[in-house]
Write a protein that holds these residues in place. Structure first.
Motif, PDB file in Angstrom:
ATOM      1  N   GLU A 116      35.417-101.287  45.568  1.00 56.31           N
ATOM      2  CA  GLU A 116      34.656-102.538  45.579  1.00 56.31           C
ATOM      3  C   GLU A 116      33.340-102.367  46.331  1.00 56.31           C
ATOM      4  OE1 GLU A 116      35.325-105.213  43.762  1.00 56.31           O
ATOM      5  OE2 GLU A 116      36.957-103.960  43.000  1.00 56.31           O
ATOM      6  N   LYS A 119      30.858-100.583  44.149  1.00 53.59           N
ATOM      7  CA  LYS A 119      30.327-101.464  43.108  1.00 53.59           C
ATOM      8  C   LYS A 119      29.177-102.309  43.635  1.00 53.59           C
ATOM      9  CE  LYS A 119      34.669-101.933  40.521  1.00 53.59           C
ATOM     10  NZ  LYS A 119      35.782-102.862  40.158  1.00 53.59           N
ATOM     11  N   PRO A 125      28.464 -99.523  35.638  1.00 49.87           N
ATOM     12  CA  PRO A 125      29.552 -99.998  34.776  1.00 49.87           C
ATOM     13  C   PRO A 125      30.732 -99.034  34.700  1.00 49.87           C
ATOM     14  CG  PRO A 125      27.604 -99.390  33.487  1.00 49.87           C
ATOM     15  CD  PRO A 125      27.180 -99.434  34.910  1.00 49.87           C
ATOM     16  N   GLU A 128      34.000 -99.547  36.780  1.00 49.70           N
ATOM     17  CA  GLU A 128      35.065-100.427  36.286  1.00 49.70           C
ATOM     18  C   GLU A 128      36.184 -99.629  35.617  1.00 49.70           C
ATOM     19  OE1 GLU A 128      35.181-103.532  36.930  1.00 49.70           O
ATOM     20  OE2 GLU A 128      33.142-103.741  37.752  1.00 49.70           O
ATOM     21  N   GLU A 129      35.894 -98.387  35.237  1.00 49.83           N
ATOM     22  CA  GLU A 129      36.881 -97.563  34.532  1.00 49.83           C
ATOM     23  C   GLU A 129      37.674 -96.658  35.472  1.00 49.83           C
ATOM     24  OE1 GLU A 129      35.490 -95.618  30.969  1.00 49.83           O
ATOM     25  OE2 GLU A 129      33.794 -97.000  30.804  1.00 49.83           O
TER      26      GLU A 129
END
Length: 200
Positions: A116, A119, A125, A128-129
Motif C-alpha cells: 500500500e 502504491k 498499475p 495491483e497485480e
C-alpha cells in the motif's frame, strides 16, 4: 543482526555446476505473473514493480526492528517458466511468474502495508497485480548455469540425465530459475542462474 540468505541458506542457493538433489521447504513469496518474451518492456516493468515492493518491505522492517534480526538481504529474483503450447521454445509463447522470496519472520500484514505504501509513493498499475503466496516445497533437482540464458538448454540436458540416472521424473512441466546476479550489470558469459525443477 542482518539475515543474509547467501550465508545462512547455502543448501538452497549454493548450487554447483554439477546437478544435485535438494529438498526445498515451504516458502513465502511476493509474485507477479505475465506472458510473452522476457526481452520485452512489459517483463522489465514487472520486475521493477516487484522489486519496489520487496525493498519497501525491507525498509519498513528495518525501521521498526527492535533487537534480534534487525535487517535482511533481499532475496534474489526468481522466475517460474511454462510454455503455453508446443514443445519448441518460442519466447513469445511463454507464461511466467516472477517471485521474490520473503523471510519467514515477515508476516503477511507487513507485506500488505508495504504494498500500500508503494502504491502511494510510486503509483504503478502493475502493483495491483502483485500478490503474496505460500509456495509448497518438495524434492527437486538443480544445477548452477553459468552463461547466457539462451544457453541454458545445455545445463537442462545435464539435469535431465542426472534425474533419469536416479529414476526420477519431473513432477510438473514448469521449471524455476533463480537469478543470482543482475542481468543489466553482468556480462552474459558470467551470469549465474540456478535451474531447478520438482521431481518424484
Amino acid at each position: 543482526m542482518k539475515y543474509e540468505w547467501k550465508k545462512q541458506e547455502k543448501e538452497l542457493y549454493g548450487a554447483k555446476t554439477v546437478p544435485a538433489v535438494v529438498t526445498v521447504p515451504e516458502q513465502n513469496y511476493i509474485m507477479i505473473s505475465g506472458e510473452g518474451n522476457p526481452n520485452d518492456a512489459d517483463f522489465s516493468n514487472r520486475v521493477s514493480a516487484l522489486y519496489s515492493v520487496a525493498y519497501a518491505v525491507k525498509m519498513a522492517y528495518k525501521k521498526a526492528a527492535q533487537g534480534g534480526i534487525d535487517d535482511f538481504a533481499v532475496y534474489p529474483l526468481e522466475g517460474v517458466w511454462q510454455k503455453i503450447e508446443g514443445d519448441e521454445l518460442v519466447k513469445e509463447n511463454l507464461r511466467y511468474t516472477l517471485m521474490i522470496r520473503q523471510p519467514g519472520f515477515i508476516e503477511k500484514d507487513r507485506i500488505d502495508a508495504a504494498l500500500e505504501c508503494a502504491k502511494v509513493k510510486k503509483p504503478n498499475p502493475l502493483l495491483e497485480e502483485i500478490r503474496f503466496e505460500i509456495v509448497q516445497g518438495g524434492t527437486c533437482v538443480q544445477i548452477l548455469h553459468i552463461g547466457a540464458y539462451d544457453d541454458e538448454l545445455v545445463s537442462f540436458a545435464m539435469l535431465d540425465k542426472f534425474a533419469r540416472a536416479l529414476s526420477l521424473t519431473r513432477a510438473e512441466s514448469c521449471h524455476r530459475e533463480i537469478y543470482l546476479n543482475n542481468a543489466n550489470r553482468t556480462e552474459k558469459s558470467k551470469l549465474k542462474t540456478i535451474l531447478r525443477y520438482m521431481v518424484k
